[in-house]
Design a protein around this motif. Structure first.
Motif, PDB file in Angstrom:
ATOM      1  N   LEU A 191       0.754  -1.092  -0.035  1.00 56.55           N
ATOM      2  CA  LEU A 191       0.093   0.118  -0.085  1.00 56.55           C
ATOM      3  C   LEU A 191       0.854   1.104  -0.207  1.00 56.55           C
ATOM      4  N   VAL A 192       0.751   2.283  -1.058  1.00 57.03           N
ATOM      5  CA  VAL A 192       1.578   3.188  -1.342  1.00 57.03           C
ATOM      6  C   VAL A 192       0.928   4.324  -0.647  1.00 57.03           C
ATOM      7  N   GLY A 193      -0.490   4.523  -0.731  1.00 54.30           N
ATOM      8  CA  GLY A 193      -0.959   5.636  -0.533  1.00 54.30           C
ATOM      9  C   GLY A 193      -2.459   5.684  -0.976  1.00 54.30           C
ATOM     10  N   ILE A 194      -3.218   6.739  -0.376  1.00 46.25           N
ATOM     11  CA  ILE A 194      -4.442   6.832  -0.801  1.00 46.25           C
ATOM     12  C   ILE A 194      -4.673   8.241  -1.743  1.00 46.25           C
TER      13      ILE A 194
ATOM     14  N   LYS B 298      -1.912  10.679  -1.204  1.00 47.68           N
ATOM     15  CA  LYS B 298      -1.094  10.967   0.373  1.00 47.68           C
ATOM     16  C   LYS B 298      -0.688   9.531   0.783  1.00 47.68           C
ATOM     17  N   ARG B 299       0.608   9.590   1.242  1.00 46.80           N
ATOM     18  CA  ARG B 299       1.489   8.412   1.663  1.00 46.80           C
ATOM     19  C   ARG B 299       0.354   7.722   2.621  1.00 46.80           C
ATOM     20  N   ALA B 300       0.706   6.504   2.565  1.00 48.40           N
ATOM     21  CA  ALA B 300       0.135   5.463   3.485  1.00 48.40           C
ATOM     22  C   ALA B 300       0.278   5.872   5.052  1.00 48.40           C
ATOM     23  N   ALA B 301       1.642   6.241   5.315  1.00 48.16           N
ATOM     24  CA  ALA B 301       1.798   6.486   6.725  1.00 48.16           C
ATOM     25  C   ALA B 301       0.891   7.713   7.240  1.00 48.16           C
TER      26      ALA B 301
ATOM     27  N   ALA C 227      -1.963   8.837   5.696  1.00 48.13           N
ATOM     28  CA  ALA C 227      -3.123   8.559   5.955  1.00 48.13           C
ATOM     29  C   ALA C 227      -3.531   7.873   7.127  1.00 48.13           C
ATOM     30  N   VAL C 228      -2.806   6.810   7.531  1.00 52.06           N
ATOM     31  CA  VAL C 228      -3.205   6.199   8.812  1.00 52.06           C
ATOM     32  C   VAL C 228      -3.051   7.042   9.798  1.00 52.06           C
ATOM     33  N   GLN C 229      -2.140   7.962   9.852  1.00 52.24           N
ATOM     34  CA  GLN C 229      -1.831   8.884  10.975  1.00 52.24           C
ATOM     35  C   GLN C 229      -3.317   9.708  11.433  1.00 52.24           C
ATOM     36  N   ARG C 230      -3.673   9.849  10.416  1.00 49.43           N
ATOM     37  CA  ARG C 230      -5.173  10.951  10.275  1.00 49.43           C
ATOM     38  C   ARG C 230      -6.159  10.193  10.990  1.00 49.43           C
ATOM     39  N   TRP C 231      -6.634   8.755  10.759  1.00 43.19           N
ATOM     40  CA  TRP C 231      -7.384   8.147  11.326  1.00 43.19           C
ATOM     41  C   TRP C 231      -7.252   7.989  12.674  1.00 43.19           C
TER      42      TRP C 231
END
Length: 85
Positions: A40-43, A76-79, A81-85
């Motif tokens: 997974l690269v990003g969103i 957006k980079r996966a890292a 995107a995950v931090q925002r959730w």
């Protein structure tokens, strides 16, 4: 920036990197020949549009505007995107 089919409404789609026949592993500093990986690269979050203007000449001159996709998208980079959730 990614080069893929991006359309209005596809924001939030995952962007994957798929190496089917091998890839360079930075941790081992070697090429993994014949190995595959799915990452997974990003969103996808946006993409540029091109506005095309056309003119039809009739009794009244209507204006026609069509938005076309460039098949480019911003991700957006996966890292991130995950931090925002």
């Amino acid at each position: 920036m990614v080069d893929m089919a991006c359309f209005p409404g596809s924001s939030g789609s995952p962007i994957f990197l798929y190496d089917r026949n091998g890839y360079f592993d930075r941790k081992q500093n070697s090429y993994m020949l014949g190995a595959s990986r799915l990452k997974l690269v990003g969103i996808l979050y946006s993409g540029p549009l091109v506005t095309n203007d056309g003119r039809l000449v009739l009794a009244q001159i209507p204006r026609v505007a069509v938005n076309s996709m460039m098949h480019l998208g911003n991700g957006k980079r996966a890292a991130e995107a995950v931090q925002r959730w």
